[in-house]
Design a protein around this motif. Sequence first.
Motif, short mmCIF file in Angstrom:
data_model
loop_
_atom_site.label_atom_id
_atom_site.label_comp_id
_atom_site.label_asym_id
_atom_site.label_seq_id
_atom_site.Cartn_x
_atom_site.Cartn_y
_atom_site.Cartn_z
N LEU A 45 0.82 -1.19 0.00
CA LEU A 45 0.00 0.00 0.00
C LEU A 45 0.87 1.26 0.00
O LEU A 45 0.62 2.20 -0.75
CB LEU A 45 -0.91 -0.01 1.23
N SER A 46 1.92 1.25 0.82
CA SER A 46 2.79 2.42 0.90
C SER A 46 3.48 2.65 -0.44
O SER A 46 3.64 3.79 -0.89
CB SER A 46 3.87 2.23 1.97
N PHE A 47 3.91 1.54 -1.06
CA PHE A 47 4.55 1.67 -2.37
C PHE A 47 3.60 2.35 -3.37
O PHE A 47 3.98 3.31 -4.06
CB PHE A 47 4.96 0.29 -2.87
N LEU A 48 2.37 1.87 -3.41
CA LEU A 48 1.40 2.45 -4.35
C LEU A 48 1.13 3.92 -4.05
O LEU A 48 1.10 4.76 -4.94
CB LEU A 48 0.09 1.66 -4.30
N VAL A 49 0.99 4.22 -2.76
CA VAL A 49 0.74 5.60 -2.37
C VAL A 49 1.92 6.48 -2.78
O VAL A 49 1.74 7.60 -3.27
CB VAL A 49 0.47 5.71 -0.86
N ALA A 50 3.14 5.94 -2.62
CA ALA A 50 4.33 6.72 -3.00
C ALA A 50 4.32 7.02 -4.50
O ALA A 50 4.59 8.16 -4.92
CB ALA A 50 5.58 5.95 -2.62
N VAL A 51 3.99 6.00 -5.31
CA VAL A 51 3.96 6.22 -6.77
C VAL A 51 2.91 7.27 -7.12
O VAL A 51 3.15 8.18 -7.93
CB VAL A 51 3.69 4.90 -7.52
N VAL A 52 1.75 7.16 -6.47
CA VAL A 52 0.69 8.15 -6.73
C VAL A 52 1.17 9.54 -6.30
O VAL A 52 0.96 10.53 -7.01
CB VAL A 52 -0.61 7.76 -6.00
N ALA A 53 1.87 9.60 -5.15
CA ALA A 53 2.33 10.91 -4.65
C ALA A 53 3.31 11.55 -5.63
O ALA A 53 3.23 12.76 -5.89
CB ALA A 53 2.97 10.73 -3.28
N ALA A 105 -0.78 2.97 -10.75
CA ALA A 105 -0.71 2.68 -9.32
C ALA A 105 -2.03 3.02 -8.65
O ALA A 105 -2.49 2.30 -7.76
CB ALA A 105 0.42 3.47 -8.68
N GLY A 106 -2.66 4.12 -9.09
CA GLY A 106 -3.94 4.51 -8.51
C GLY A 106 -5.00 3.46 -8.75
O GLY A 106 -5.79 3.13 -7.85
N PHE A 107 -4.99 2.88 -9.93
CA PHE A 107 -5.93 1.81 -10.27
C PHE A 107 -5.73 0.62 -9.34
O PHE A 107 -6.67 0.09 -8.74
CB PHE A 107 -5.73 1.43 -11.73
N VAL A 108 -4.47 0.18 -9.21
CA VAL A 108 -4.16 -0.96 -8.34
C VAL A 108 -4.48 -0.61 -6.88
O VAL A 108 -5.00 -1.43 -6.13
CB VAL A 108 -2.69 -1.38 -8.50
N LEU A 109 -4.20 0.64 -6.52
CA LEU A 109 -4.45 1.08 -5.15
C LEU A 109 -5.93 0.98 -4.80
O LEU A 109 -6.30 0.49 -3.73
CB LEU A 109 -3.97 2.53 -4.99
N LEU A 110 -6.77 1.42 -5.72
CA LEU A 110 -8.21 1.37 -5.47
C LEU A 110 -8.66 -0.08 -5.26
O LEU A 110 -9.46 -0.37 -4.36
CB LEU A 110 -8.97 2.01 -6.63
N ILE A 111 -8.12 -0.98 -6.10
CA ILE A 111 -8.49 -2.39 -5.94
C ILE A 111 -7.96 -2.92 -4.60
O ILE A 111 -8.66 -3.62 -3.86
CB ILE A 111 -7.96 -3.22 -7.11
N THR A 112 -6.71 -2.53 -4.28
CA THR A 112 -6.10 -2.99 -3.03
C THR A 112 -6.94 -2.56 -1.83
O THR A 112 -7.13 -3.33 -0.88
CB THR A 112 -4.68 -2.39 -2.91
N ILE A 113 -7.45 -1.34 -1.88
CA ILE A 113 -8.27 -0.86 -0.77
C ILE A 113 -9.64 -1.55 -0.77
O ILE A 113 -10.13 -1.98 0.27
CB ILE A 113 -8.44 0.68 -0.84
N ALA A 114 -10.22 -1.68 -1.97
CA ALA A 114 -11.55 -2.29 -2.07
C ALA A 114 -11.56 -3.70 -1.49
O ALA A 114 -12.52 -4.11 -0.84
CB ALA A 114 -12.01 -2.30 -3.52
N VAL A 115 -10.48 -4.44 -1.71
CA VAL A 115 -10.41 -5.81 -1.21
C VAL A 115 -10.56 -5.85 0.31
O VAL A 115 -11.13 -6.78 0.87
CB VAL A 115 -9.06 -6.45 -1.64
N LYS A 116 -10.07 -4.80 0.96
CA LYS A 116 -10.11 -4.75 2.43
C LYS A 116 -11.47 -4.32 2.95
O LYS A 116 -11.72 -4.39 4.16
CB LYS A 116 -9.04 -3.78 2.95
#
Lengths: 341, 470
Positions: free
Chosen positions: B30-38, B404-415
């Motif tokens: 999650l942090s990796f994805l957030v970093a890429v988005v940032a 990364a934002g696309f993957v991030l959204l899926i990563t969050i949705a799974v939770k």
Amino acid sequence: MTHMRRGVACVLMLATAVIILGFGSGSVLAAEIGIAVGAPESATVGADVEVKAIVTSDDEPLEGAVVALSYSTSLAGVAGRVELISAVTDSDGVAVMIYEQRAAENGEMFVEYVGPDDIETAPFVFTIAVESEQQQLYAPISGIKIPLLNGTLVIAVIAGVWSMIAFSAYQLVRVGRAGQGAEPVPSVVVASEQGSAWVATILTIATVLTAVGMVIVFLRTPLASGDPLRPELYDRSPIAFLDSDLPYGGVGLADASLAETDDPLADGEMLYFQFGCASCHGLSGTGAVVGPELLGEVGSLGGFFEDVREGPKEMPGYASGVLSDDDIELIHRFLKDGDSG
Amino acid sequence: MESVARWRERLIAKTTKPTLRTTAWYWVWLSFLVAVVAIGVYSYSTQWRNGLIVTNMRDRISWGLYISAFVFFIGISHAGTLISAILRASKARWRAPVTRTAEFITAFSLLIGASFVVIDMGRPERIFNVYLFGRWQSPIMWDVMAITTYLTASLIYLYAPMIPDLGLFRDRLADEVGPVRNWIYRTLALDWIGTPTQFKYLGKAITLMMLIIIPIAVSVHTVVSWIFGMTLRVGWNTTIFGVLFVAGAIFSGIATLVIVLAVLRRIYHWEEYLTPKHFIYLGYLLAAFAAVMIYVNISEFVTTGFKLEEAGEFAFRQLFLEDFSVMFWFYIIGGLITPLVLMVVPKTRTIAGVVTAAVLVVIAMFLERYFIVVTGLRVPLMPYEPANYFPSMVEWSIFAAGLAGFVLLITIAVKIFPMFAVWEMVEEREQEVALEIAQSILVDEDMRDDDETSGAGALAGSPIPEGGAP
């Protein structure tokens, strides 16, 4: 020719008015320019219209005066004047202007003194009504019109699709309502701490509002011949504006041989065009969207050399094989001492 | 045989597991994805300040990576809704475990894709002018309308079938998750208690959306293709673009779905529900669309190539032989032919084979979007030197942020959300079990009847193998 007779009456009346106006204004100019116009009261789209202007200077007919005929209109909310034609007066001070009536409406028409002297005079204002015969030369004639295949159909499709979406969203409101106060199904629900159906209600309202918004965007579209809110052959005739002088002062295509006049300023200006400086720095070096103003703004020759050879910021550099030292000097001279005329 | 009730309990346990257990790796990812988005957000801030000059788009090639990404993400969005709707409409029984993921992919890729249009704008604060002064004669307006419609429809289509599962989560997880997720479940579950009336209204909503979303999805990518097709540019000026884009969209959508499913299956051990059958069926769909894509490409290039107008020669040369030839041939051979071959050859018709094909397809389809956009603009309209374009770092980092934002959204949705349509899977299981019981009874009777004649009846009535693994 009732048009002509009326026209002459018009001329006499208005010539008097202009003269009175001229005296009344107490102008301090050397000569009082008076303009009177003879024109038909109405015109038909597509037909030629003759407008005569009499120009006087201190009540004497003025020969060689340039007058321009224009009409007022607006395009996309911007008001302005479109020039139709200009002419030069003969020895009787009369200029004959014949134009083709293209617009469906003329608005106010103006005959204005343009030159050769730089004298401010009030234009002669009059009107020519346009007889409508549903013919308008600039109507969008390209394309074919197929009955029912127009904006109304598109709106119907949008409305149809969106009402189905909204109907589905509404079913969710009903799902929520059906759950309130009903007996829970034991195999489905374990603990039944419930919320409410407001999310579905908001979803439905948002859906309806979006749909209405899209239809509104659609209906607000201007200049659409297939637009249900506009009349057929919506007027789209205005084509050009007179209001400001175009600051074009150069030549069309620069030929290298043109830069050999021995007048360093003229040669410099020619080279300025030839090497494309004008495309960024404006036709007369007055600056444009990309390049800054140069005319009268250039610094020392040394700095100028450096800039041209290196190309600061996004500007391309000009190698000595492309642009010689002598030519740079000439361009520099033009930019330093030339005028924007 | 295991009872449906016990099977259901196990499924619920598997479905709720991601929401209950979070590993350290999850936070790292999650942090990796957030970093890429940032980083992408920072890059965008430079673009916001300085304008599009920070990109490598210029007057001659004025569309680049952003528009390619827009077309690509809108294409991926067809995964979802279209596949799920088509499978639902055709009553494909194996669809239940894949639909929810597909629908999430749709919603998220639409959001990301639509934002790339705004990112491509030099003056993004003027976006509202589309609504204030938009003209419906402009293909951009059609796009705005089609995508708005599709986004609304696919959100409802994602949400409606999820309501019973949200109700399930509300009941099961009340004591296990924090107040935020509890609130989400309580609010979104809409007082779901599973009465027949509720099922009736829910069924109405789902059926209607399922029917209407197919034409909407087709229209969306057709309209996206028209942004290109409505111009007179060589390479874009063709009637086949709508078909090419829609087929390509479904093609890349299926591939993305395969990849996301494979990853989730591996991480959350959903092997029991996402069987090789699911991947192979999706692989068949992939192969079918690869064949359609090959056909459309041949049709397009042969009709234009046979006549080959002057500028067409330039377009062909840069595509087949020069600047873009590596991309183009990778697309044809790697992205269309290889996936087809992988699915046709029985030996590679495995999960690994399907996933390999899917990865190839996703890369190839992105390249296709890219070279369609750039080669179309590169063909000179007048005798000038063709311009060249390669995205700047700002463009790359914003594109990376989009992915990364696309993957991030899926990563969050799974939770948060149920990734399986539990109630539909249980329904399917019930039917399967009922069928098995019915068949076993039939087999018994056949055996008794046919004892005297022959054993042929037993073969005809052989029970359907569970899971359908090859």
